[in-house]
Motif scaffolding. Structure first.
Motif, PDB file in Angstrom:
ATOM      1  N   GLY A 237     -41.780  61.075 111.496  1.00 14.27           N
ATOM      2  CA  GLY A 237     -42.578  60.223 110.626  1.00 14.27           C
ATOM      3  C   GLY A 237     -43.263  59.087 111.344  1.00 14.27           C
ATOM      4  N   LEU A 238     -43.690  58.111 110.542  1.00 15.38           N
ATOM      5  CA  LEU A 238     -44.238  56.851 111.027  1.00 15.38           C
ATOM      6  C   LEU A 238     -43.272  55.746 110.636  1.00 15.38           C
ATOM      7  CD1 LEU A 238     -47.965  57.324 109.933  1.00 15.38           C
ATOM      8  CD2 LEU A 238     -47.046  57.524 112.251  1.00 15.38           C
ATOM      9  N   TYR A 239     -43.031  54.828 111.527  1.00 15.02           N
ATOM     10  CA  TYR A 239     -41.982  53.836 111.329  1.00 15.02           C
ATOM     11  C   TYR A 239     -42.535  52.445 111.623  1.00 15.02           C
ATOM     12  CZ  TYR A 239     -39.464  58.187 111.766  1.00 15.02           C
ATOM     13  OH  TYR A 239     -39.048  59.477 111.603  1.00 15.02           O
ATOM     14  N   THR A 240     -42.368  51.548 110.648  1.00 13.34           N
ATOM     15  CA  THR A 240     -42.976  50.225 110.773  1.00 13.34           C
ATOM     16  C   THR A 240     -41.977  49.090 110.939  1.00 13.34           C
ATOM     17  OG1 THR A 240     -43.013  49.892 108.378  1.00 13.34           O
ATOM     18  CG2 THR A 240     -44.931  50.984 109.355  1.00 13.34           C
ATOM     19  N   GLN A 241     -40.691  49.371 110.810  1.00 10.88           N
ATOM     20  CA  GLN A 241     -39.676  48.333 110.915  1.00 10.88           C
ATOM     21  C   GLN A 241     -39.028  48.376 112.295  1.00 10.88           C
ATOM     22  OE1 GLN A 241     -39.373  46.231 108.238  1.00 10.88           O
ATOM     23  NE2 GLN A 241     -41.050  47.516 107.467  1.00 10.88           N
ATOM     24  N   TYR A 242     -38.870  47.214 112.918  1.00 12.61           N
ATOM     25  CA  TYR A 242     -38.313  47.223 114.264  1.00 12.61           C
ATOM     26  C   TYR A 242     -36.884  47.742 114.274  1.00 12.61           C
ATOM     27  CZ  TYR A 242     -35.631  42.886 113.575  1.00 12.61           C
ATOM     28  OH  TYR A 242     -34.740  41.940 113.132  1.00 12.61           O
ATOM     29  N   THR A 243     -36.175  47.614 113.182  1.00 13.98           N
ATOM     30  CA  THR A 243     -34.794  48.102 113.124  1.00 13.98           C
ATOM     31  C   THR A 243     -34.718  49.625 113.141  1.00 13.98           C
ATOM     32  OG1 THR A 243     -34.891  47.893 110.716  1.00 13.98           O
ATOM     33  CG2 THR A 243     -33.899  46.070 111.950  1.00 13.98           C
ATOM     34  N   GLN A 244     -35.857  50.282 112.919  1.00 16.14           N
ATOM     35  CA  GLN A 244     -35.870  51.741 112.921  1.00 16.14           C
ATOM     36  C   GLN A 244     -35.977  52.336 114.326  1.00 16.14           C
ATOM     37  OE1 GLN A 244     -39.294  51.903 110.127  1.00 16.14           O
ATOM     38  NE2 GLN A 244     -37.993  53.203 108.853  1.00 16.14           N
ATOM     39  N   TYR A 245     -36.214  51.495 115.324  1.00 18.48           N
ATOM     40  CA  TYR A 245     -36.415  51.966 116.683  1.00 18.48           C
ATOM     41  C   TYR A 245     -35.171  51.764 117.523  1.00 18.48           C
ATOM     42  CZ  TYR A 245     -41.315  52.590 115.613  1.00 18.48           C
ATOM     43  OH  TYR A 245     -42.499  53.025 115.072  1.00 18.48           O
ATOM     44  N   ARG A 246     -34.909  52.755 118.361  1.00 20.81           N
ATOM     45  CA  ARG A 246     -33.709  52.700 119.199  1.00 20.81           C
ATOM     46  C   ARG A 246     -33.997  52.220 120.617  1.00 20.81           C
ATOM     47  NH1 ARG A 246     -29.338  57.627 120.130  1.00 20.81           N
ATOM     48  NH2 ARG A 246     -27.888  56.425 121.412  1.00 20.81           N
ATOM     49  N   TYR A 247     -35.143  52.588 121.144  1.00 19.39           N
ATOM     50  CA  TYR A 247     -35.439  52.300 122.552  1.00 19.39           C
ATOM     51  C   TYR A 247     -36.628  51.343 122.643  1.00 19.39           C
ATOM     52  CZ  TYR A 247     -32.604  56.479 122.999  1.00 19.39           C
ATOM     53  OH  TYR A 247     -31.598  57.386 122.904  1.00 19.39           O
ATOM     54  N   TRP A 248     -36.515  50.395 123.579  1.00 25.14           N
ATOM     55  CA  TRP A 248     -37.525  49.340 123.723  1.00 25.14           C
ATOM     56  C   TRP A 248     -37.881  49.129 125.188  1.00 25.14           C
ATOM     57  CZ3 TRP A 248     -39.768  46.554 119.715  1.00 25.14           C
ATOM     58  CH2 TRP A 248     -39.242  46.800 118.445  1.00 25.14           C
ATOM     59  N   GLY A 249     -39.140  48.785 125.413  1.00 22.91           N
ATOM     60  CA  GLY A 249     -39.558  48.337 126.721  1.00 22.91           C
ATOM     61  C   GLY A 249     -39.301  46.850 126.875  1.00 22.91           C
ATOM     62  N   GLN A 250     -39.642  46.327 128.041  1.00 25.15           N
ATOM     63  CA  GLN A 250     -39.354  44.924 128.328  1.00 25.15           C
ATOM     64  C   GLN A 250     -40.457  43.997 127.836  1.00 25.15           C
ATOM     65  OE1 GLN A 250     -40.782  46.898 130.445  1.00 25.15           O
ATOM     66  NE2 GLN A 250     -42.446  45.698 131.316  1.00 25.15           N
TER      67      GLN A 250
END
Length: 124
Positions: free
Chosen positions: A103-116
């Motif tokens: 899907g498409l995800y707009t909430q930061y809590t929905q993401y597992r991996y992040w860049g710096q």
């Protein structure tokens, strides 16, 4: 697991353009939806744009709609955020994020991996 690294930030005058890149390594990039978020000093993290894992669907925050374009090249394991007509209020640290899903995800809590993150500064 996937590792993300942003690049392309910098200082630009109002009305100018920048293109941010989000390079991924690890598991199959095409398994992950990608989102871009930004955070200015003293403000909460803000959703900017998201793209589906195939690249066929996108969604933008109203504040950037028509000025920013999110895209991806799965063969290059890279996502992009083209930013045009930049405004001083676009100044922030920009981060890309990834999560498995169709899907498409707009909430930061929905993401597992992040860049710096990469800094974008727009001067007036």
């Amino acid at each position: 697991q996937v590792q993300l690294r942003e690049s392309g930030g910098g200082l630009v005058q109002a009305g100018g353009s920048l293109r941010l890149s989000c390079a991924a390594s690890g598991r199959a990039f095409s398994d992950y939806a990608i989102g871009w978020f930004r955070q200015a000093p003293g403000k909460e993290r803000e959703f900017v744009a998201t793209i589906s894992r195939s690249g066929g669907s996108t969604y933008y925050a109203g504040s950037v709609q028509g000025r920013f374009t999110i895209s991806r090249a799965n063969t290059k394991n890279t996502a992009y955020l083209q930013m045009d007509s930049l405004k001083p209020e676009d100044t922030a640290a920009y981060s890309c994020a990834a999560r498995a899903g169709s899907g498409l995800y707009t909430q930061y809590t929905q993401y597992r991996y992040w860049g710096q993150g990469t800094q974008v500064t727009v001067s007036s």
